[in-house]
Design an enzyme around this catalytic site. Structure first.
Site, mmCIF file in Angstrom:
data_model
loop_
_atom_site.group_PDB
_atom_site.id
_atom_site.type_symbol
_atom_site.label_atom_id
_atom_site.label_comp_id
_atom_site.label_asym_id
_atom_site.label_seq_id
_atom_site.Cartn_x
_atom_site.Cartn_y
_atom_site.Cartn_z
ATOM 1 N N ASP A 62 5.534 -8.442 -8.263
ATOM 2 C CA ASP A 62 4.659 -9.597 -8.249
ATOM 3 C C ASP A 62 3.860 -9.569 -9.557
ATOM 4 O OD1 ASP A 62 3.487 -11.881 -7.501
ATOM 5 O OD2 ASP A 62 2.398 -11.077 -5.773
ATOM 6 N N GLY A 211 0.890 -19.193 -2.214
ATOM 7 C CA GLY A 211 -0.306 -19.817 -1.654
ATOM 8 C C GLY A 211 -0.206 -20.163 -0.187
ATOM 9 N N ASP A 261 8.629 -11.387 1.589
ATOM 10 C CA ASP A 261 7.998 -10.077 1.526
ATOM 11 C C ASP A 261 6.806 -10.162 2.449
ATOM 12 O OD1 ASP A 261 5.141 -9.824 -0.061
ATOM 13 O OD2 ASP A 261 6.246 -11.633 -0.617
ATOM 14 N N CYS A 304 13.938 5.079 17.698
ATOM 15 C CA CYS A 304 14.225 4.674 19.081
ATOM 16 C C CYS A 304 15.288 5.567 19.722
ATOM 17 C CB CYS A 304 14.640 3.207 19.120
ATOM 18 S SG CYS A 304 13.231 2.114 18.829
#
Lengths: 367, 367
Positions: A62, A211, A261, A304
Site C-alpha cells: 500500500d 475509501g 485485503d 481444526c
C-alpha cells in the site's frame, strides 16, 4: 490477501502461509510502516522487501496514503503531500506521491499502489470532490514518479556481485512492478464515477476502490461497490481495499471485484474470534469449556484437525500466545479456502448457488 | 524437555515440536497450573491431557510441589500438604501428595513426579534437613497414592463408548505411568546423599535432582550434581530439574544426568535472546540492523535457513509476535540438536572431545 503491515502477517509463519492449508499467493505490506521502521535503507541493504522478510511469493505494498490519512490530527495535507508525525517516535515526516513511489520501488513488491488521499466515509460532496481531485493529481504524479523509479531500480537491482544467482532469481520475481490506481469519492456516486473514469485515463495496471470501510454505513458501501465495480476495466484486476467479512467479500465478488485485503481474519483471530462456515464464534465463551469439537466441523485446516474448542479456549483464558497463533491460522485458512471455492464456483457457473448456500450456512450460526 | 506449563510450549505449534528440526519426544506439563486452569474436570472430560492439548508423544507432569513452594508468602506448608492462594483468582487451595497423584493420574502423562518440598538454595543445614525429611515422608505418600490412583484410573480410562478406537490408542500411549522420586537437601552434600539413599529405598521408576537453580551459586549447584548424579541408580533415568544453559546441560551430562527441563530456550527466545553455537546473541542489538546472516551460521533449523538477523531484529523492535515465535523455534532447535549430538558423542565414545570443542565455540562469541 493476508495483511502483513510490518513485513509479517501477524502471528503466522511464512511456512504456514505457503502450506496447502492457506496457500496464500500474495500478501500485503505497508509502505508507511516499513518506511518508518526498519527504514528503507535497511531493507535495501538486505536486497528489497522479499529478501528482507524471506518471502518469495508475490506482494502488494500500500502507498501509505491511507495510513497517513488515518493519523488524523497528527498530519497536515497539502498539494505537495502529507506532513505527519511518526506514530513511533513523533518525528516529523513528509510523504508525497514521489517519495511513496521511490520507497515502493525500493521495497520491490510485485504491485505498488498510487499515493492517494482518503475522504472520511461521511464527507460532504464538496469535501469528497476536493479530496478526489487531489487524489487524481496525485495519481498522475504517482504514475510519472513510478515510471522514473522503475528505470532507476531495474538498473540498481541488476545482479552485480557474487550473489548474482540469488539476485537474478529475486529480480525475476519482482520486476517489472505493476502500479494500481485508486478510486475515491466517498459515498457520492457521481464523484465515484468521475474518479473511476479519470483514473483510468491516467492508466494503471489495475484499479482499486479506496475509501470504503472508513465509517460509512454498510448499505452505503455496497451502493458504491455496485456503482463502481461493474464499470471498472474488465481486463484489469479490480481490488476492493480494506474489506471485509466473508459475506462482504462474496457480495463484492458478485459485483465483479477480484482482490481484497483485510485485517479481520488476523486481528479477530488474535482476539479470540473465529470465522467459521456457521458464522462467528467467540472462543472465550464459557460454553466451550469442555467442547471437544473443532472450531469448524467442516474445516480441514491443521488447527481444526488437531485442536478442540476446549483447548483453544484454555489458551486464550491463560493468555497463551498459541491461542492467537492457532486462531489466526484457522481464520486465514477459512478466508482463503472460501475464496478458492468462490473461484471454482465462478468457473463452473455455480456462483449464485454457492453464494446462496454459503450465506444460509453463515447465518444459521452455532446453536 | 521443552516446558509446556499450561499445556502449551509457549509460542510454538505442536507440529513444529514434531518436525525434524526439533523432534521433541517429550514435553513437560505442570500439575499446579493445569489443576487451577482449566481444571481437572475439563481435562478429564476431554480424555486426559494428551487428548486435551492434541499431543500424542510423551509428557511429564511436575507435581506442583515446586510451583506451590515458589508462591512464597501465598502458601503455608504443613505435614499434611500445602495450603495456598491461587495466583489466578486468590482462591484458597490445598495440594498434598495424595491430591497431586490423583491429579497427575487424571492428566495421564507418561511420567508423574512425586510431591516434594523444595528448600531455598541457601537453606541452613537444619532447614534443609527438616525440608528433606518432609519430602521423604511425602515421597512415601506419593508412591502409595500413585499406586492407588493408577488402579482407579486404568479402570476409569478403559474404552467404553463409541470412540473406543481412539481411546484405546491413547490408553496405550499413556499407561502404565511412571513415577519419579525427587532428591532434595539444598546445598548440603550429606543431606543430599541421605535423600538419595532413602528416596531409592521408597522405590521409583526414575530419580530427579530437585532444589537446584533456586538461588544458589553455580559452583554450589555443580558440587551437588557431582556428589549426587553418579550415585543415582544407573538403570533408571536421572533427571536434573529446571537446569539450565547449554553448557550447564553438558556439564551435568558429564556427571551422568540423562534428562533436563528448562524454560531458558523458550523464555529467553520470547525476549529476544538466541542461543547459538557461538554463544548468546541479543537480537535487539543495533548492530544487527542490516545483518543478513542467520542467527547461527551452523544451524540448519527452518528459522536459520530462511530469516536474517536484520528481519528478526525488526520483528522484535516492532513488537511483532513472529519474532518470539521464530526465536523460540531456533532456541529449541539448538537445545534439542545439541542434546542429540551429545547422545551421538556418548555412543561413539567422543563425548569429552565434543564437550571441549562445543565449549570452545560457545565462549568464542560473535565478534
Amino acid at each position: 490477501m493476508p495483511v502483513g503491515t510490518a513485513g509479517t502477517v501477524k502471528g503466522i509463519r511464512f511456512e504456514e502461509l505457503e502450506s496447502p492449508d492457506l496457500d496464500a499467493r500474495i500478501i500485503l505490506g505497508n509502505t508507511y510502516h516499513l518506511w518508518l521502521r526498519p527504514g528503507i535503507e535497511a531493507i535495501e541493504a538486505c536486497g528489497g522487501l522479499h529478501n528482507f522478510i524471506g518471502w518469495n511469493r508475490a506482494m502488494l505494498t500500500d502507498s501509505g496514503g491511507f495510513q497517513v490519512w488515518s493519523l488524523g490530527e497528527l498530519r497536515k495535507i497539502t498539494e505537495e503531500g502529507t506532513e505527519f508525525r511518526s506514530h513511533i517516535d513523533g518525528q516529523l515526516c513528509f510523504l508525497s506521491p514521489e517519495i511513496s513511489m521511490q520507497v515502493q520501488a525500493a521495497l520491490g513488491a510485485e504491485i505498488a499502489m498510487a499515493f492517494d488521499e482518503c475522504a472520511p466515509g461521511k464527507a460532504t460532496h464538496d469535501e469528497a470532490r476536493r479530496s478526489m481531485e487531489l487524489t487524481l493529481r496525485w495519481a498522475k504524479r504517482s504514475r510519472e514518479a513510478f515510471d522514473v523509479a522503475q528505470v532507476a531500480n531495474l538498473r540498481s537491482f541488476a545482479p552485480q556481485d557474487d550473489e548474482a544467482e540469488t539476485s537474478t532469481q529475486v529480480n525475476n520475481l519482482r520486476y517489472p512492478q505493476a502500479l494500481f490506481g485508486i478510486i475515491q469519492g466517498a459515498s457520492h456516486l457521481d464523484l465515484r464515477r468521475q474518479s473511476l473514469e479519470r483514473t483510468v485515463e491516467v492508466g494503471f495496471s489495475g484499479y482499486a476502490i479506496g475509501g470504503l470501510s472508513v465509517g460509512e454505513e454498510k448499505p452505503v458501501m455496497f451502493e458504491v461497490i455496485e456503482e463502481v465495480a461493474p464499470r471498472m476495466p474488465g481486463d484489469k484486476p479490480r481490488y476492493l481495499m480494506g474489506v471485509g467479512t466473508p459475506e462482504d467479500l462474496i457480495a463484492a465478488v458478485a459485483h465483479g471485484v477480484d482482490m481484497f485485503d483485510c485485517v479481520l481474519p488476523t486481528r479477530n483471530g488474535r482476539n479470540g474470534q473465529a470465522f467459521t462456515s456457521l458464522g462467528k464464534l467467540n472462543i472465550k465463551n464459557a460454553r466451550y469449556l469442555e467442547d471437544q469439537r473443532p472450531l469448524d466441523e467442516s474445516c480441514r485446516c491443521s488447527v481444526c484437525r488437531r485442536h478442540s474448542r476446549a483447548f483453544l479456549r484454555h489458551l486464550f483464558l491463560s493468555g497463551e500466545m498459541l491461542g492467537s497463533i492457532l486462531l489466526t491460522h484457522h481464520n486465514l485458512a477459512f478466508y482463503l479456502d472460501t475464496m478458492r471455492t468462490v473461484r471454482q464456483a465462478i468457473r463452473s457457473g455455480q456462483f449464485s448457488k454457492f453464494r446462496r448456500e454459503f450465506t444460509e450456512h453463515l447465518t444459521s450460526g452455532w446453536e
